[in-house]
Design a protein around this motif. Structure first.
Motif, mmCIF file in Angstrom:
data_model
loop_
_atom_site.group_PDB
_atom_site.id
_atom_site.type_symbol
_atom_site.label_atom_id
_atom_site.label_comp_id
_atom_site.label_asym_id
_atom_site.label_seq_id
_atom_site.Cartn_x
_atom_site.Cartn_y
_atom_site.Cartn_z
ATOM 1 N N VAL A 66 -4.918 -43.153 1.017
ATOM 2 C CA VAL A 66 -4.726 -42.379 -0.434
ATOM 3 C C VAL A 66 -3.940 -43.256 -0.899
ATOM 4 O O VAL A 66 -3.038 -43.803 -0.605
ATOM 5 C CB VAL A 66 -4.456 -41.009 -0.002
ATOM 6 C CG1 VAL A 66 -5.472 -40.230 0.405
ATOM 7 C CG2 VAL A 66 -2.955 -40.904 0.494
ATOM 8 N N LEU A 67 -4.048 -43.031 -2.439
ATOM 9 C CA LEU A 67 -3.196 -43.846 -3.323
ATOM 10 C C LEU A 67 -2.419 -42.316 -4.219
ATOM 11 O O LEU A 67 -3.403 -41.775 -4.813
ATOM 12 C CB LEU A 67 -3.867 -44.680 -4.285
ATOM 13 C CG LEU A 67 -3.148 -45.316 -5.377
ATOM 14 C CD1 LEU A 67 -2.020 -46.291 -4.743
ATOM 15 C CD2 LEU A 67 -4.208 -45.938 -6.356
ATOM 16 N N PRO A 68 -1.089 -42.397 -4.245
ATOM 17 C CA PRO A 68 -0.745 -41.409 -5.293
ATOM 18 C C PRO A 68 -1.015 -41.694 -6.496
ATOM 19 O O PRO A 68 -0.845 -42.706 -6.997
ATOM 20 C CB PRO A 68 0.865 -41.373 -4.862
ATOM 21 C CG PRO A 68 0.930 -42.404 -3.748
ATOM 22 C CD PRO A 68 -0.177 -43.236 -3.509
ATOM 23 N N ARG A 69 -1.519 -40.779 -7.347
ATOM 24 C CA ARG A 69 -1.830 -41.119 -8.774
ATOM 25 C C ARG A 69 -0.835 -40.398 -9.695
ATOM 26 O O ARG A 69 -0.544 -40.802 -10.547
ATOM 27 C CB ARG A 69 -3.155 -40.351 -9.122
ATOM 28 C CG ARG A 69 -3.757 -40.235 -10.435
ATOM 29 C CD ARG A 69 -3.785 -41.872 -10.875
ATOM 30 N NE ARG A 69 -5.111 -42.489 -10.172
ATOM 31 C CZ ARG A 69 -5.429 -43.795 -10.068
ATOM 32 N NH1 ARG A 69 -4.282 -44.598 -10.582
ATOM 33 N NH2 ARG A 69 -6.126 -44.367 -9.619
ATOM 34 N N THR A 70 -0.212 -39.202 -9.500
ATOM 35 C CA THR A 70 0.677 -38.544 -10.152
ATOM 36 C C THR A 70 1.825 -37.872 -9.324
ATOM 37 O O THR A 70 1.368 -37.448 -8.187
ATOM 38 C CB THR A 70 0.237 -37.528 -11.248
ATOM 39 O OG1 THR A 70 -0.491 -36.619 -10.504
ATOM 40 C CG2 THR A 70 -0.760 -38.399 -12.231
ATOM 41 N N ILE A 71 3.111 -37.958 -9.888
ATOM 42 C CA ILE A 71 4.099 -37.090 -9.078
ATOM 43 C C ILE A 71 4.871 -36.275 -10.358
ATOM 44 O O ILE A 71 5.072 -36.640 -11.137
ATOM 45 C CB ILE A 71 4.942 -38.010 -8.302
ATOM 46 C CG1 ILE A 71 6.041 -37.168 -7.545
ATOM 47 C CG2 ILE A 71 5.643 -39.043 -9.099
ATOM 48 C CD1 ILE A 71 6.850 -37.969 -6.510
ATOM 49 N N HIS A 72 5.144 -34.930 -9.803
ATOM 50 C CA HIS A 72 5.590 -34.046 -10.874
ATOM 51 C C HIS A 72 6.940 -33.433 -10.430
ATOM 52 O O HIS A 72 7.042 -32.966 -9.134
ATOM 53 C CB HIS A 72 4.748 -33.123 -11.244
ATOM 54 C CG HIS A 72 3.750 -33.492 -11.964
ATOM 55 N ND1 HIS A 72 2.242 -32.729 -12.147
ATOM 56 C CD2 HIS A 72 3.213 -34.531 -12.851
ATOM 57 C CE1 HIS A 72 1.450 -33.014 -12.735
ATOM 58 N NE2 HIS A 72 1.973 -34.418 -13.142
ATOM 59 N N LEU A 73 7.911 -33.736 -11.104
ATOM 60 C CA LEU A 73 9.350 -33.406 -10.511
ATOM 61 C C LEU A 73 9.832 -32.201 -11.596
ATOM 62 O O LEU A 73 9.365 -32.186 -12.741
ATOM 63 C CB LEU A 73 10.319 -34.440 -10.667
ATOM 64 C CG LEU A 73 10.028 -35.832 -9.813
ATOM 65 C CD1 LEU A 73 11.118 -36.599 -9.829
ATOM 66 C CD2 LEU A 73 9.898 -35.337 -8.462
ATOM 67 N N HIS A 74 10.492 -31.320 -11.077
ATOM 68 C CA HIS A 74 11.341 -30.086 -11.955
ATOM 69 C C HIS A 74 12.151 -30.989 -13.053
ATOM 70 O O HIS A 74 12.769 -31.822 -12.591
ATOM 71 C CB HIS A 74 12.076 -29.343 -11.128
ATOM 72 C CG HIS A 74 12.444 -28.111 -11.770
ATOM 73 N ND1 HIS A 74 13.683 -28.195 -12.606
ATOM 74 C CD2 HIS A 74 12.113 -26.667 -11.698
ATOM 75 C CE1 HIS A 74 13.817 -26.902 -13.204
ATOM 76 N NE2 HIS A 74 12.996 -26.177 -12.851
ATOM 77 N N SER A 75 11.992 -30.648 -14.213
ATOM 78 C CA SER A 75 12.725 -31.308 -15.259
ATOM 79 C C SER A 75 14.186 -31.011 -15.285
ATOM 80 O O SER A 75 15.119 -32.086 -15.616
ATOM 81 C CB SER A 75 12.293 -30.900 -16.798
ATOM 82 O OG SER A 75 12.840 -29.339 -16.686
ATOM 83 N N ALA A 76 14.879 -30.200 -14.409
ATOM 84 C CA ALA A 76 16.300 -29.893 -14.444
ATOM 85 C C ALA A 76 16.691 -30.425 -13.178
ATOM 86 O O ALA A 76 17.909 -31.106 -12.952
ATOM 87 C CB ALA A 76 16.578 -28.422 -14.773
ATOM 88 N N SER A 77 16.112 -30.000 -11.827
ATOM 89 C CA SER A 77 16.755 -30.197 -10.654
ATOM 90 C C SER A 77 15.931 -31.378 -9.816
ATOM 91 O O SER A 77 16.538 -31.864 -8.715
ATOM 92 C CB SER A 77 16.249 -29.023 -9.748
ATOM 93 O OG SER A 77 14.878 -28.719 -9.418
#
Length: 239
Positions: free
Chosen positions: A116-127
């Motif tokens: 697999v290839l990572p397409r997107t990664i989402h992080l919490h804006s504050a932490s």
């Protein structure tokens, strides 16, 4: 159950290589991600997954992606993902493939394994907590659009920098269409022969001939060695 260590050869205690070399070595190693099937969606269920140390994720295929792309819901071990992202950074995390092993449950039996290839990664804006990751399947036959990071080398011996100049960087990531089995984790850009005023263009990048540059204009600059104001004034002939 055997647990796979991440970047064991590159990040070991007592490794006296420079950090940049250790990082580059780690990017070239095969890495296995452990995941488990996930049946439920929604904020409440995803929050429960995170509380038990898992990151809600999705795997899909590039072909017919607009129709769902054979979407599969999974959860990946959070500690493992954090270890990777913290060591190599988000940009490098998104530019390489991984061996995804899906088990029926934690400590259970292996159900399947795929690239697999990572397409997107989402992080919490504050932490900066890892919230979710989207993966795309990467069989050898697939051609995938990937943003390849640039790694600059030879700065210590760059004539322009040694004279007091500096690097004006226009691009740090360049998009290519790559065969899934030929995705480079990064591209090296050698500055060791550049003097003040010299540029490196997109067409100057040395890549596998199977890679296709996504930009239509290959004359766009990647970087330029700039001089200081005093250097520029000294270069102007006296009238």
């Amino acid at each position: 159950m055997v647990k796979h260590s991440l970047f064991q050869a590159a990040f070991v205690e007592g490794d006296d290589r420079p950090p940049s070399l250790r990082k580059q070595a780690s990017l070239k190693e095969d890495v296995i991600l452990r995941a488990f099937p996930r049946k439920n969606t929604g904020k409440i269920w995803c929050k429960k997954e995170r509380k038990v140390g898992l990151v809600p994720s999705i795997v899909f295929e590039q072909e017919n992606g607009h129709l769902g792309g054979n979407k599969e819901l999974i959860s990946v071990e959070k500690k493992q993902l954090e270890n990777i992202v913290n060591k190599i950074g988000q940009t490098f995390f998104l530019s390489r493939t991984y061996d995804l092993e899906i088990y029926d449950k934690p400590g259970g039996e292996l159900q399947k394994k795929e690239k697999v290839l990572p397409r997107t990664i989402h992080l919490h804006s504050a932490s900066d907590e890892l919230l979710n990751v989207t993966f795309i399947r990467a069989p050898p036959s697939a051609k995938l659009k990937v943003g390849i990071p640039l790694v600059f080398i030879g700065e210590d011996s760059c004539p322009g920098i040694r004279k007091g100049g500096y690097v004006n960087t226009m691009k740090r990531v360049v998009p290519f269409v790559c065969p899934a089995d030929a995705i480079p984790p990064f591209l090296e850009v050698d500055l060791s022969t550049l003097d003040v005023g010299h540029k490196i263009l997109l067409r100057d990048l040395k890549v596998d001939p199977r890679l296709q540059l996504c930009h239509t204009d290959s004359s766009l600059p990647i970087l330029k060695i700039m001089g200081t104001r005093s250097m520029e004034e000294a270069a102007v002939p006296a009238k």
